[in-house]
Design an enzyme around this catalytic site. Structure first.
Site, PDB file in Angstrom:
ATOM      1  N   CYS A 140       0.834  -1.206   0.000  1.00 56.23           N
ATOM      2  CA  CYS A 140       0.000   0.000   0.000  1.00 56.23           C
ATOM      3  C   CYS A 140       0.866   1.251   0.000  1.00 56.23           C
ATOM      4  O   CYS A 140       1.377   1.667   1.049  1.00 56.23           O
ATOM      5  CB  CYS A 140      -0.943  -0.008   1.203  1.00 56.23           C
ATOM      6  SG  CYS A 140      -2.009   1.439   1.270  1.00 56.23           S
ATOM      7  N   CYS A 143      -0.464   4.102   2.132  1.00 57.39           N
ATOM      8  CA  CYS A 143      -0.247   3.925   3.569  1.00 57.39           C
ATOM      9  C   CYS A 143       1.218   4.166   3.944  1.00 57.39           C
ATOM     10  O   CYS A 143       1.519   4.785   4.954  1.00 57.39           O
ATOM     11  CB  CYS A 143      -0.592   2.506   4.016  1.00 57.39           C
ATOM     12  SG  CYS A 143      -2.077   1.828   3.309  1.00 57.39           S
ATOM     13  N   ASP A 144       2.133   3.630   3.163  1.00 60.23           N
ATOM     14  CA  ASP A 144       3.527   3.546   3.605  1.00 60.23           C
ATOM     15  C   ASP A 144       4.517   4.377   2.801  1.00 60.23           C
ATOM     16  O   ASP A 144       5.679   4.485   3.193  1.00 60.23           O
ATOM     17  CB  ASP A 144       3.978   2.068   3.586  1.00 60.23           C
ATOM     18  CG  ASP A 144       3.147   1.226   4.543  1.00 60.23           C
ATOM     19  OD1 ASP A 144       2.771   1.749   5.616  1.00 60.23           O
ATOM     20  OD2 ASP A 144       2.871   0.061   4.234  1.00 60.23           O
TER      21      ASP A 144
END
Ligand code: NDP
Length: 316
Positions: A140, A143-144
């Site tokens: 992701c 997300c990261d």
């Protein structure tokens, strides 16, 4: 073999942000929900590190902590959270029948399906090890990606997700290598155009990932060109995999309407499926947004839809 049978007005299957949010709302509406967690209590977020984009946490929170908080909040209002996986379903019966781990039969007036989706991985041993140790392997970018600001990263895949995530990463990172296994991309023409016109994205065509290097964190990725058979090492600190997701909906095949990938169809703007009293929320019904906060929002919708269904049917 069924050993135990029990009835509930609201059964929630799955324990990601969608399932727990549905539980918070259903419990507060006095539906006395029973939630089965599935194999991975807390869902995909338990496999991520910092979550910086869930509203309400200005300093960020780890994925596992966020899920523990959501579970505690659901339990605070009386949700029974149980470890177990739904293995069979008869959603056309009335009440609906769900079997947990083949042994427990739950009959339910309403079922909220929040079984999520699982990211597909390449299956390399070092990919699994570094992913589990939060060592720089992620599925992701949204997300990261932030953790790799100013650094060089690689992403595998050539679909719309990979193209979208490569573009996202290109805004944060110094350089993005896109590893594509064929000589063309599956992504839409518009997305391909964007990727190809982003100066700091380098597309490696006809390329496969052979290994990921690094003891505790990604230090490099070995990539082989399948036309020349030459291998090279990319000096990257982040490795993103975007080769698709699989919604966890197999046990509902043939009963619920789904798209060709297995995502459950919901009536636009609601969580209603083709079976009255059965609702689908979170990633099992969403291939587009796939964020914790959108999953949580749809979980809320599922509980409200279930409550209204029960009220209209006179059961609550
Ligand atoms: P897709 O299944 O569309 O694409 C997966 C990609 O990963 C393909 O390029 C495939 O290669 C590659 N791949 C699969 N397995 C491997 C492997 N083992 N090694 C290397 N590469 C591999 O998944 P997406 O997640 O990209 O998209 C899913 C759906 O969601 C699609 O319908 C997509 O259009 C949609 N979507 C739409 C968006 C939008 O409209 N904004 C955004 C994101 C997704 P190959 O092509 O060779 O098979």
């Amino acid at each position: 073999m069924t050993q135990q049978s029990e009835h509930t007005s609201c059964l929630i299957i799955g324990s990601g942000p969608a399932g727990y949010t549905a539980a918070i709302y259903a419990a507060r509406a006095d539906l006395k929900p029973v939630l089965y967690t599935g194999m991975v209590p807390g869902g995909q977020l338990t496999e991520t590190t910092e979550v910086d984009n869930f509203p309400g946490y200005p300093k960020g929170i780890t994925g596992p902590e966020l899920m523990e908080d959501l579970k505690a909040q659901a339990e605070r209002f009386g949700t029974q959270v149980r470890f177990g996986t739904a293995t069979k379903a008869d959603l056309n019966s009335n009440p609906k029948r769900i079997w947990i781990d083949e042994t427990i039969e739950i009959t339910a007036d309403t079922v909220i399906i929040s079984t999520g989706a699982s990211a597909k991985w390449l299956g390399l041993p070092n990919e699994t090890r570094l992913r589990m140790n939060a060592g720089g392997v992620s599925a992701c970018a949204v997300c990261d990606g932030f953790f790799y600001r100013g650094q060089d990263v690689a992403i595998v895949g050539a679909g719309d997700t990979a193209a979208e995530e490569a573009t996202y990463l290109s805004k944060l990172c110094k350089k993005v290598y896109m590893i594509v296994r064929r000589s063309e991309m599956r992504a839409s023409k518009a997305m391909q155009h964007r990727v190809k016109n982003t100066p700091n994205i380098e597309i490696l065509w006809d390329s496969v990932t052979e290994d990921i290097i690094g003891e505790n964190a990604v230090e490099g990725v070995v990539v082989k060109n399948t036309t020349t058979n030459e291998s090279r090492t990319l000096n990257v600190t982040g490795f993103f995999v975007a080769i698709g997701h699989k919604p966890n909906t197999d046990i509902f095949q043939g009963q619920l309407n789904m798209d060709e990938l297995g995502y459950i169809d919901v009536v636009g703007g609601s969580s209603k499926t083709n079976i009255p009293g059965v609702f689908a929320v979170g990633d099992c019904a969403d291939k587009t947004y796939r964020q914790a906060v959108t999953a949580a929002g749809s979980g809320c919708m599922g509980a409200l839809d279930a409550e209204r269904y029960l009220a209209a049917s006179g059961a609550h």
